[in-house]
Motif scaffolding. Sequence first.
Motif, short mmCIF file in Angstrom:
data_model
loop_
_atom_site.label_atom_id
_atom_site.label_comp_id
_atom_site.label_asym_id
_atom_site.label_seq_id
_atom_site.Cartn_x
_atom_site.Cartn_y
_atom_site.Cartn_z
N TYR A 73 16.24 15.19 94.94
CA TYR A 73 15.00 15.59 95.60
C TYR A 73 14.01 16.18 94.58
CZ TYR A 73 11.88 18.15 98.79
OH TYR A 73 10.78 18.64 99.44
N PHE A 74 14.51 17.04 93.72
CA PHE A 74 13.65 17.64 92.68
C PHE A 74 13.54 16.79 91.43
CE2 PHE A 74 14.83 21.38 95.25
CZ PHE A 74 13.57 21.90 95.51
N ASP A 75 14.16 15.63 91.45
CA ASP A 75 14.06 14.65 90.35
C ASP A 75 14.56 15.24 89.03
OD1 ASP A 75 13.53 12.02 89.75
OD2 ASP A 75 11.46 12.39 89.11
N LEU A 76 15.66 15.98 89.12
CA LEU A 76 16.14 16.70 87.94
C LEU A 76 16.81 15.81 86.89
CD1 LEU A 76 17.54 19.96 89.60
CD2 LEU A 76 15.27 19.50 88.65
N ASN A 77 17.05 14.56 87.24
CA ASN A 77 17.69 13.67 86.25
C ASN A 77 16.69 12.91 85.40
OD1 ASN A 77 20.45 14.20 86.87
ND2 ASN A 77 20.19 13.05 88.77
N THR A 78 15.41 13.14 85.67
CA THR A 78 14.39 12.44 84.89
C THR A 78 13.90 13.33 83.74
OG1 THR A 78 13.66 11.20 86.82
CG2 THR A 78 12.10 11.38 84.99
N ASP A 79 13.70 12.72 82.59
CA ASP A 79 13.22 13.46 81.42
C ASP A 79 11.69 13.54 81.43
OD1 ASP A 79 12.60 14.56 79.00
OD2 ASP A 79 13.77 13.15 77.80
N TYR A 80 11.17 14.62 82.01
CA TYR A 80 9.72 14.78 82.11
C TYR A 80 9.08 15.11 80.77
CZ TYR A 80 9.38 14.16 87.10
OH TYR A 80 9.38 13.61 88.35
N GLU A 81 9.85 15.75 79.91
CA GLU A 81 9.35 16.08 78.58
C GLU A 81 8.81 14.82 77.89
OE1 GLU A 81 9.49 19.88 76.40
OE2 GLU A 81 10.04 19.26 78.41
N GLU A 82 9.62 13.79 77.97
CA GLU A 82 9.28 12.55 77.28
C GLU A 82 8.06 11.87 77.90
OE1 GLU A 82 12.44 9.66 77.21
OE2 GLU A 82 10.98 8.10 76.68
N ILE A 83 8.02 11.82 79.23
CA ILE A 83 6.89 11.16 79.90
C ILE A 83 5.60 11.93 79.63
CG2 ILE A 83 5.95 10.38 82.10
CD1 ILE A 83 8.82 10.33 83.18
N ARG A 84 5.70 13.26 79.69
CA ARG A 84 4.52 14.10 79.47
C ARG A 84 3.97 13.92 78.06
NH1 ARG A 84 4.64 19.45 78.34
NH2 ARG A 84 6.80 19.58 79.05
N MET A 125 21.13 20.05 81.33
CA MET A 125 21.16 20.76 82.61
C MET A 125 22.60 21.15 82.97
SD MET A 125 19.85 19.48 86.38
CE MET A 125 20.97 18.10 86.46
N GLU A 126 22.76 22.41 83.36
CA GLU A 126 24.08 22.87 83.80
C GLU A 126 23.94 23.58 85.13
OE1 GLU A 126 25.08 25.34 80.53
OE2 GLU A 126 24.82 23.64 79.16
N TYR A 127 24.98 23.47 85.96
CA TYR A 127 24.91 24.15 87.25
C TYR A 127 26.29 24.58 87.72
CZ TYR A 127 26.10 19.38 88.74
OH TYR A 127 26.70 18.16 88.88
N VAL A 176 21.13 26.74 88.57
CA VAL A 176 20.94 25.67 87.59
C VAL A 176 20.21 26.23 86.38
CG1 VAL A 176 20.12 23.30 87.27
CG2 VAL A 176 20.59 24.15 89.58
N THR A 177 20.72 25.89 85.22
CA THR A 177 20.04 26.30 83.98
C THR A 177 19.81 25.08 83.09
OG1 THR A 177 22.18 26.74 82.97
CG2 THR A 177 21.02 28.62 83.94
N GLY A 178 18.93 25.30 82.12
CA GLY A 178 18.69 24.23 81.16
C GLY A 178 17.77 23.13 81.66
N ILE A 179 16.87 23.46 82.64
CA ILE A 179 15.89 22.47 83.08
C ILE A 179 14.58 22.75 82.35
CG2 ILE A 179 14.83 21.34 85.06
CD1 ILE A 179 16.61 23.01 86.86
N SER A 180 14.01 21.76 81.73
CA SER A 180 12.70 21.96 81.11
C SER A 180 11.65 21.25 81.96
CB SER A 180 12.69 21.41 79.69
OG SER A 180 13.00 20.04 79.71
N SER A 181 10.41 21.59 81.74
CA SER A 181 9.32 20.96 82.49
C SER A 181 9.51 21.05 83.99
CB SER A 181 9.16 19.48 82.11
OG SER A 181 8.86 19.35 80.75
N PHE A 182 9.75 22.25 84.50
CA PHE A 182 9.88 22.39 85.94
C PHE A 182 9.34 23.73 86.40
CE2 PHE A 182 12.95 23.01 89.71
CZ PHE A 182 12.05 22.43 90.59
N ASP A 183 8.33 23.67 87.27
CA ASP A 183 7.77 24.88 87.87
C ASP A 183 7.65 24.67 89.37
OD1 ASP A 183 5.91 27.51 87.19
OD2 ASP A 183 5.20 26.39 88.94
N ASP A 202 14.87 32.62 88.87
CA ASP A 202 15.25 33.94 88.39
C ASP A 202 15.38 33.82 86.88
OD1 ASP A 202 16.17 36.46 88.01
OD2 ASP A 202 18.15 36.10 88.89
N LYS A 203 14.36 34.30 86.17
CA LYS A 203 14.24 34.04 84.73
C LYS A 203 14.25 32.54 84.49
CE LYS A 203 16.25 38.43 83.66
NZ LYS A 203 16.25 39.38 82.62
N ASP A 204 15.23 32.03 83.79
CA ASP A 204 15.23 30.58 83.53
C ASP A 204 16.24 29.87 84.42
OD1 ASP A 204 17.42 31.70 82.39
OD2 ASP A 204 17.38 30.45 80.58
#
Length: 294
Positions: A75-86, A1-3, A12-19, A54-56
Amino acid sequence: MEYEASNNTVRVTGISSFDLGQTLECGQCFRFTKDDENSYTIIAYGRVLHVAFDKDTFVLHPCTLEEFENIWMDYFDLNTDYEEIRERLSASDPVLKEAAAFAPGIRILNQEPWECMISFIISQNKNIPGIQQIIKNISERYGDRIRDGIYAFPTPEQLGRATKEDLRACKTGFRDKYIMAATEAVLSGRISLDELISIDTDEARKLLMSIPGIGVKVSDCVLLYSLRHRDVFPTDVWVRRIMQYFYFSGAEKNDAKEASINEIHTLASSKFGNNSGLAQQYLFHYARKLKIGL
DNA sequence: TACCAGGCATAGG
DNA sequence: CCTATGCATGGT
C-alpha cells in the motif's frame, strides 16, 4: 528496509524518501485524518490503521506481521526505490529538481481499485473536503461497520443496492448516475478492474473511459493511484497551471495561449516517460503550496 | 448574491 | 481535434 512486529504493532526502519504528510496530503487518498504532527489514521482494506513516524521509525498499529507483509508494505509502495526515480527526474529537468526537492518524501500509494475509481468519479467539480464528506456518507450508509462510527468503503455488491434517491441523499449530486454506471460495469463483469493492472496503459484507459462519468483525468488517477500504471500524468487545474507557468509561457508571461491537455501530455511523456506519475505528484504538491499565478 | 470547486457529457465548430 | 455550457451541492 527492516521491520519487526510486537504487541500488534509493526515498526519499520531503513526507509528513505518517505514522509507521511507529503504522501497522504498530496491528494491521491481521501480516507485519512491527521491526528497529530506526523501521525495519521487511515481507513483502507476494511481496516483502521494508525500510522506515525517516531524518529526514523515508521510505526503501524494495529498491525500484524502478516498484515504488513500482505497489505501495507505494498500500500505504501515500500518496495520501490524512490531515491533512484527522484534522482532520475531531478537530473532530467530543472523544474522537477525544484519540485522533488520540495517534497522528496512523496510516495504513490497502491490503493484499492474499486474504491479509487468511485472516489475519483465523485471528485469531479468538488473540493477535497467535499469529496471526503460524500465518501463518508456513502460508507456510513452502505459499508460494513469496522468499529464505532467508522465504516469501510462499500463493496460493489453493497453499493449496487443503492438507488438514485439514496445516492442523492448522500449528496452525490449529478454524479449519482455515474456511480451507478460504474457499479453496474463491475457487477456485470463487463470490466474487471484487477485485469486492468496487467494490460497496456492506453487499453486500460480506454476501458475505464467507456464508463460514463470517467474521462481522461479520472481514468488517469485510477490508473496511477490504484492500477499501478506509473506512466500516466493526471492533469487537473493545478497541474495545468504549473505546466503552463513553467513550460508553455513565453518570455512575456501573459500573452502565451493556454496549452491543451494533449500538449501537456505529450510534453510530460517526452520529458518524464515512465516516471510521469511521480513527476505529476511532485508538481501537484509544489503548485498547491506555491500558488503560482492565478 | 454570485462564483467557485483536482471534470465530464453534450452540442457545435 | 478544440471550445462553450450546464450540472448538484456546499462553501465563501
